[in-house]
Write a protein that holds these residues in place. Structure first.
Motif, PDB file in Angstrom:
ATOM      1  N   THR A  48      52.867  48.836  41.308  1.00  0.00           N
ATOM      2  CA  THR A  48      53.169  47.608  40.561  1.00  0.00           C
ATOM      3  C   THR A  48      51.934  46.732  40.371  1.00  0.00           C
ATOM      4  OG1 THR A  48      53.741  46.372  42.571  1.00  0.00           O
ATOM      5  CG2 THR A  48      55.527  47.553  41.460  1.00  0.00           C
ATOM      6  N   LEU A  49      50.943  46.874  41.243  1.00  0.00           N
ATOM      7  CA  LEU A  49      49.774  45.989  41.177  1.00  0.00           C
ATOM      8  C   LEU A  49      48.972  46.188  39.890  1.00  0.00           C
ATOM      9  CD1 LEU A  49      48.539  46.088  44.871  1.00  0.00           C
ATOM     10  CD2 LEU A  49      49.555  44.146  43.659  1.00  0.00           C
ATOM     11  N   ARG A  50      48.956  47.432  39.388  1.00  0.00           N
ATOM     12  CA  ARG A  50      48.224  47.680  38.137  1.00  0.00           C
ATOM     13  C   ARG A  50      48.878  46.934  36.986  1.00  0.00           C
ATOM     14  NH1 ARG A  50      44.279  47.372  35.513  1.00  0.00           N
ATOM     15  NH2 ARG A  50      43.409  49.030  34.264  1.00  0.00           N
ATOM     16  N   CYS A  51      50.209  46.950  36.943  1.00  0.00           N
ATOM     17  CA  CYS A  51      50.917  46.209  35.893  1.00  0.00           C
ATOM     18  C   CYS A  51      50.708  44.705  36.071  1.00  0.00           C
ATOM     19  CB  CYS A  51      52.409  46.538  35.940  1.00  0.00           C
ATOM     20  SG  CYS A  51      52.821  48.217  35.399  1.00  0.00           S
ATOM     21  N   PHE A  52      50.744  44.246  37.309  1.00  0.00           N
ATOM     22  CA  PHE A  52      50.519  42.834  37.568  1.00  0.00           C
ATOM     23  C   PHE A  52      49.122  42.400  37.129  1.00  0.00           C
ATOM     24  CE2 PHE A  52      48.519  39.959  40.744  1.00  0.00           C
ATOM     25  CZ  PHE A  52      49.080  38.769  40.293  1.00  0.00           C
ATOM     26  N   GLU A  53      48.108  43.211  37.440  1.00  0.00           N
ATOM     27  CA  GLU A  53      46.728  42.859  37.067  1.00  0.00           C
ATOM     28  C   GLU A  53      46.579  42.758  35.554  1.00  0.00           C
ATOM     29  OE1 GLU A  53      42.765  43.289  35.634  1.00  0.00           O
ATOM     30  OE2 GLU A  53      44.299  44.866  35.447  1.00  0.00           O
ATOM     31  N   ALA A  54      47.151  43.711  34.822  1.00  0.00           N
ATOM     32  CA  ALA A  54      47.052  43.687  33.366  1.00  0.00           C
ATOM     33  C   ALA A  54      47.770  42.478  32.790  1.00  0.00           C
ATOM     34  CB  ALA A  54      47.619  44.981  32.776  1.00  0.00           C
ATOM     35  N   ALA A  55      48.965  42.172  33.312  1.00  0.00           N
ATOM     36  CA  ALA A  55      49.708  41.006  32.830  1.00  0.00           C
ATOM     37  C   ALA A  55      48.983  39.717  33.163  1.00  0.00           C
ATOM     38  CB  ALA A  55      51.117  41.000  33.436  1.00  0.00           C
ATOM     39  N   GLY A  56      48.375  39.650  34.347  1.00  0.00           N
ATOM     40  CA  GLY A  56      47.630  38.451  34.726  1.00  0.00           C
ATOM     41  C   GLY A  56      46.365  38.272  33.917  1.00  0.00           C
ATOM     42  N   ARG A  57      45.721  39.360  33.556  1.00  0.00           N
ATOM     43  CA  ARG A  57      44.500  39.285  32.765  1.00  0.00           C
ATOM     44  C   ARG A  57      44.796  38.888  31.328  1.00  0.00           C
ATOM     45  NH1 ARG A  57      42.734  43.931  30.584  1.00  0.00           N
ATOM     46  NH2 ARG A  57      43.696  45.083  32.312  1.00  0.00           N
TER      47      ARG A  57
END
Length: 319
Positions: free
Chosen positions: A10-19
């Motif tokens: 899930t962290l990869r999706c979170f990083e992309a959404a946060g960026r």
């Protein structure tokens, strides 16, 4: 809560959404559906027990805890990616980002010697003004950068390379046409040339103002004059006999020593800014090699500079 495969995913999706601050844009960047990204982030929030985003009509906004996690996640993912790249390409070019005028006037003439001394380290030089932090250097894959500003950096290795000194410089021909200026008596008919933005956020006319406050405060009321977006352009205008430039010593050494420009009053002042070397991976072999060489070059330049900046040194006006 322990890390497990479901959380890591899930962290990869979170990083992309946060960026990108958008589930839709994050989905496009990851080649997933918008609902898949949204569900992954929701799953992460449920596992953590707190919200990471505030959903707004026109996008997303990170919460305070979301910002803290985003910073750590971004750094970790980029470090993993960089390690993979370095292990796969141990001789990849060193990405050096430098201010245009410093690159043109100071660094480029010296790079040939670096390449001769260290043929095992290839340098890819890019000239830009952009303000940098750790996230920007990670995103653009910048290994080291040289900046001229008064900023104090965090989350990056920041080594001061050189202090800078300012002095009024003009061609002998221009001074011959303005003898009153050369003797410090009059500004009549004299054009002051300016770097419009020595660093991001610099006050207007800051370099001329700094020198005048130290040596000729009566002239501060007459700071107008052409402004250029590169210091090298202001120097070029001075070399074309168009006026007097407030020169940075590191950018005009050749012109001073050749006599094409002269230090009009033989007086210099420390600039408000200094040259800084920024590194995001100081332990990288290529970074360490380049940094060691660059610091040594700066030390050699500084020793020589003090000789020609001192009273009676090369390039001083004899008016």
């Amino acid at each position: 809560m322990k890390l497990d495969s479901s959380i890591l995913g899930t962290l990869r999706c979170f990083e992309a959404a946060g960026r990108l601050l958008s589930f839709t844009k994050a989905a496009e960047s990851l080649n997933l559906t918008q609902s898949a990204v949204s569900q992954q982030v929701r799953h992460l929030e449920d596992r953590l027990g707190y919200g990471l985003f505030r959903r707004q009509p026109r996008g997303l906004k990170l919460t305070a805890k979301g910002e803290a996690l985003f910073e750590t996640t971004t750094r970790a993912l980029y470090e993993i990616q960089d390690t993979i790249l370095r292990l796969g390409e141990p001789n990849a070019p060193l990405q050096v980002n430098c201010l245009p005028s410093f690159a043109l006037q100071w660094l480029m003439p010296r790079l040939t010697e670096f390449h001769h001394e260290r043929p095992d380290v290839s340098v890819r030089l890019k000239a830009e003004f952009e303000t940098l932090d750790r996230q920007a250097m990670d995103a653009q894959d910048i290994d080291v950068a040289v900046r001229y500003d008064p900023v104090r950096y965090s989350r990056l290795q920041a080594d001061v390379l050189l202090d800078e000194y300012l002095f009024a410089a003009a061609t002998p021909e221009y001074l011959a046409r303005h003898p009153g200026f050369a003797t410090g008596e009059s500004l009549d008919g004299v054009v002051l040339l300016h770097d419009a933005s020595p660093w991001v956020g610099a006050a207007e006319f800051v370099e001329w103002r700094t020198w005048l406050e130290a040596f000729h405060p009566a002239w501060i009321a007459h700071l107008e004059g052409p402004q250029f977006n590169l210091s090298s352009l202001a120097i070029g205008a001075a070399l074309s006999h168009q006026g007097v430039v407030m020169a940075r010593s590191a950018l005009v050494q050749d012109e001073i020593l050749s006599g094409r420009l002269v230090n009009v009053f033989g007086r210099h002042v420390r600039a408000p800014a200094r040259y800084v070397l920024l590194s995001r991976r100081p332990d990288d072999r290529r970074v360490a090699t380049f940094a060691t060489w660059l610091k040594a070059e700066c030390a050699r330049f500084d020793a020589a500079r003090m000789a020609w900046l001192s009273p009676g040194g090369a390039g001083h006006s004899r008016a």
